[in-house]
Write a protein that holds these residues in place. Sequence first.
Motif, PDB file in Angstrom:
ATOM      1  N   GLU A   2       0.785  -1.155  -0.023  1.00 15.69           N
ATOM      2  CA  GLU A   2      -0.198   0.142   0.184  1.00 15.69           C
ATOM      3  C   GLU A   2       0.922   1.232   0.022  1.00 15.69           C
ATOM      4  O   GLU A   2       0.640   2.253  -0.666  1.00 15.69           O
ATOM      5  N   ILE A   3       1.912   1.379   0.813  1.00 18.71           N
ATOM      6  CA  ILE A   3       2.726   2.469   1.068  1.00 18.71           C
ATOM      7  C   ILE A   3       3.518   2.554  -0.579  1.00 18.71           C
ATOM      8  O   ILE A   3       3.772   3.868  -0.818  1.00 18.71           O
ATOM      9  N   LYS A   4       3.890   1.641  -1.061  1.00 20.88           N
ATOM     10  CA  LYS A   4       4.435   1.837  -2.458  1.00 20.88           C
ATOM     11  C   LYS A   4       3.448   2.714  -3.426  1.00 20.88           C
ATOM     12  O   LYS A   4       3.960   3.401  -4.237  1.00 20.88           O
ATOM     13  N   LYS A   5       2.357   2.225  -3.577  1.00 19.46           N
ATOM     14  CA  LYS A   5       1.319   2.962  -4.273  1.00 19.46           C
ATOM     15  C   LYS A   5       0.980   4.340  -4.097  1.00 19.46           C
ATOM     16  O   LYS A   5       1.114   5.137  -4.854  1.00 19.46           O
ATOM     17  N   LYS A   6       1.125   4.486  -2.694  1.00 17.18           N
ATOM     18  CA  LYS A   6       0.818   5.953  -2.180  1.00 17.18           C
ATOM     19  C   LYS A   6       2.266   6.641  -2.575  1.00 17.18           C
ATOM     20  O   LYS A   6       1.908   7.912  -3.065  1.00 17.18           O
ATOM     21  N   LEU A   7       3.351   6.174  -2.322  1.00 18.27           N
ATOM     22  CA  LEU A   7       4.581   6.939  -2.768  1.00 18.27           C
ATOM     23  C   LEU A   7       4.440   7.272  -4.119  1.00 18.27           C
ATOM     24  O   LEU A   7       4.969   8.330  -4.431  1.00 18.27           O
ATOM     25  N   GLU A   8       4.236   6.307  -5.036  1.00 20.63           N
ATOM     26  CA  GLU A   8       4.320   6.404  -6.380  1.00 20.63           C
ATOM     27  C   GLU A   8       3.382   7.512  -6.705  1.00 20.63           C
ATOM     28  O   GLU A   8       3.709   8.278  -7.980  1.00 20.63           O
ATOM     29  N   SER A   9       2.327   7.443  -6.375  1.00 19.44           N
ATOM     30  CA  SER A   9       0.989   8.271  -6.664  1.00 19.44           C
ATOM     31  C   SER A   9       1.595   9.904  -6.248  1.00 19.44           C
ATOM     32  O   SER A   9       1.579  10.678  -7.016  1.00 19.44           O
ATOM     33  N   GLU A  10       1.973   9.984  -5.059  1.00 18.95           N
ATOM     34  CA  GLU A  10       2.467  11.333  -4.618  1.00 18.95           C
ATOM     35  C   GLU A  10       3.766  11.709  -5.456  1.00 18.95           C
ATOM     36  O   GLU A  10       3.656  12.887  -5.773  1.00 18.95           O
ATOM     37  N   VAL A  11       4.866  10.970  -5.805  1.00 17.87           N
ATOM     38  CA  VAL A  11       5.792  11.265  -6.640  1.00 17.87           C
ATOM     39  C   VAL A  11       5.507  11.764  -8.206  1.00 17.87           C
ATOM     40  O   VAL A  11       5.609  12.697  -8.769  1.00 17.87           O
ATOM     41  N   SER A  12       4.503  10.858  -8.645  1.00 22.61           N
ATOM     42  CA  SER A  12       4.127  10.792 -10.286  1.00 22.61           C
ATOM     43  C   SER A  12       3.161  12.047 -10.114  1.00 22.61           C
ATOM     44  O   SER A  12       3.035  12.774 -11.343  1.00 22.61           O
ATOM     45  N   ASN A  13       2.357  12.433  -9.287  1.00 23.01           N
ATOM     46  CA  ASN A  13       1.401  13.487  -9.409  1.00 23.01           C
ATOM     47  C   ASN A  13       1.990  14.816  -8.848  1.00 23.01           C
ATOM     48  O   ASN A  13       1.299  15.882  -8.833  1.00 23.01           O
ATOM     49  N   MET A  14       3.278  14.884  -8.522  1.00 20.45           N
ATOM     50  CA  MET A  14       3.885  16.322  -8.257  1.00 20.45           C
ATOM     51  C   MET A  14       3.832  17.129  -9.011  1.00 20.45           C
ATOM     52  O   MET A  14       4.454  16.520 -10.114  1.00 20.45           O
ATOM     53  N   GLY A  15       3.646  18.321  -9.058  1.00 21.39           N
ATOM     54  CA  GLY A  15       3.763  19.400 -10.074  1.00 21.39           C
ATOM     55  C   GLY A  15       5.049  19.354 -10.611  1.00 21.39           C
ATOM     56  O   GLY A  15       6.163  19.264  -9.788  1.00 21.39           O
ATOM     57  N   GLU A  16       5.377  19.874 -11.779  1.00 19.42           N
ATOM     58  CA  GLU A  16       6.577  19.848 -12.278  1.00 19.42           C
ATOM     59  C   GLU A  16       7.597  20.988 -11.724  1.00 19.42           C
ATOM     60  O   GLU A  16       8.476  20.852 -11.468  1.00 19.42           O
ATOM     61  N   GLU A  17       6.677  21.975 -11.338  1.00 20.07           N
ATOM     62  CA  GLU A  17       7.472  23.202 -10.642  1.00 20.07           C
ATOM     63  C   GLU A  17       7.991  22.735  -9.260  1.00 20.07           C
ATOM     64  O   GLU A  17       9.140  23.055  -9.033  1.00 20.07           O
ATOM     65  N   LYS A  18       7.261  22.048  -8.496  1.00 21.14           N
ATOM     66  CA  LYS A  18       7.526  21.647  -7.267  1.00 21.14           C
ATOM     67  C   LYS A  18       8.683  20.561  -7.326  1.00 21.14           C
ATOM     68  O   LYS A  18       9.668  20.613  -6.685  1.00 21.14           O
ATOM     69  N   LYS A  19       8.515  19.838  -8.222  1.00 23.93           N
ATOM     70  CA  LYS A  19       9.592  18.626  -8.446  1.00 23.93           C
ATOM     71  C   LYS A  19      10.895  19.258  -8.914  1.00 23.93           C
ATOM     72  O   LYS A  19      12.000  18.967  -8.395  1.00 23.93           O
ATOM     73  N   GLU A  20      10.893  20.218  -9.632  1.00 23.54           N
ATOM     74  CA  GLU A  20      12.135  20.832 -10.095  1.00 23.54           C
ATOM     75  C   GLU A  20      12.855  21.658  -9.038  1.00 23.54           C
ATOM     76  O   GLU A  20      13.948  21.640  -8.923  1.00 23.54           O
ATOM     77  N   GLN A  21      12.004  22.130  -8.093  1.00 25.72           N
ATOM     78  CA  GLN A  21      12.397  22.959  -7.036  1.00 25.72           C
ATOM     79  C   GLN A  21      13.315  21.982  -6.077  1.00 25.72           C
ATOM     80  O   GLN A  21      14.307  22.261  -5.428  1.00 25.72           O
ATOM     81  N   ILE A  22      12.565  20.694  -5.732  1.00 29.40           N
ATOM     82  CA  ILE A  22      13.229  19.849  -5.054  1.00 29.40           C
ATOM     83  C   ILE A  22      14.502  19.301  -5.720  1.00 29.40           C
ATOM     84  O   ILE A  22      15.567  19.473  -4.890  1.00 29.40           O
ATOM     85  N   LEU A  23      14.502  18.967  -6.840  1.00 28.40           N
ATOM     86  CA  LEU A  23      15.697  18.222  -7.435  1.00 28.40           C
ATOM     87  C   LEU A  23      16.572  19.353  -7.842  1.00 28.40           C
ATOM     88  O   LEU A  23      17.771  18.686  -8.218  1.00 28.40           O
ATOM     89  N   GLN A  24      16.444  20.477  -8.308  1.00 27.36           N
ATOM     90  CA  GLN A  24      17.313  21.125  -8.759  1.00 27.36           C
ATOM     91  C   GLN A  24      18.540  21.640  -7.651  1.00 27.36           C
ATOM     92  O   GLN A  24      19.748  21.668  -8.343  1.00 27.36           O
ATOM     93  N   ASN A  25      18.262  21.631  -6.579  1.00 25.14           N
ATOM     94  CA  ASN A  25      19.484  21.863  -5.536  1.00 25.14           C
ATOM     95  C   ASN A  25      19.607  20.715  -4.825  1.00 25.14           C
ATOM     96  O   ASN A  25      18.693  20.300  -4.042  1.00 25.14           O
ATOM     97  N   PHE A  26      20.693  20.291  -4.749  1.00 23.02           N
ATOM     98  CA  PHE A  26      20.891  19.044  -3.707  1.00 23.02           C
ATOM     99  C   PHE A  26      20.675  18.995  -2.332  1.00 23.02           C
ATOM    100  O   PHE A  26      20.061  18.149  -1.846  1.00 23.02           O
ATOM    101  N   ASN A  27      21.034  20.099  -1.502  1.00 19.47           N
ATOM    102  CA  ASN A  27      20.595  20.471  -0.265  1.00 19.47           C
ATOM    103  C   ASN A  27      19.087  20.748  -0.292  1.00 19.47           C
ATOM    104  O   ASN A  27      18.556  20.216   0.675  1.00 19.47           O
TER     105      ASN A  27
END
Length: 101
Positions: A2-27
């Motif tokens: 169940e947790i894997k499905k929830k995680l995959e849904s959260e990550v795949s449904n994350m907006g591109e802007e938020k994803k970019e903000q998180i991934l752009q800077n390693f810190n």
Amino acid sequence: MEIKKKLESEVSNMGEEKKEQILQNFNHFKGYLAEKVHKGENLGMSDEQLAKTTEFIANYLSRHEEPRNREQYLLQELWDSGSKEEQHSLAHMLLKMVRQA
């Protein structure tokens, strides 16, 4: 599972802007992971459960996201070249790293 499905849904449904903000800077990436680890600990997840969740997220990122910086590139190279056992060890190391952040 169940947790894997929830995680995959959260990550795949994350907006591109938020994803970019998180991934752009390693810190920022480490801070985001540290926040999620803290949340998992508060829910009573064991280190092993957290490591397996970290493995799942690392596999997802490796398959679906291009590294945004040299640190992520190195992590992806290590992840992709490691065996399942080595990936599991790296997941534990990543947990340790973000706990110290």
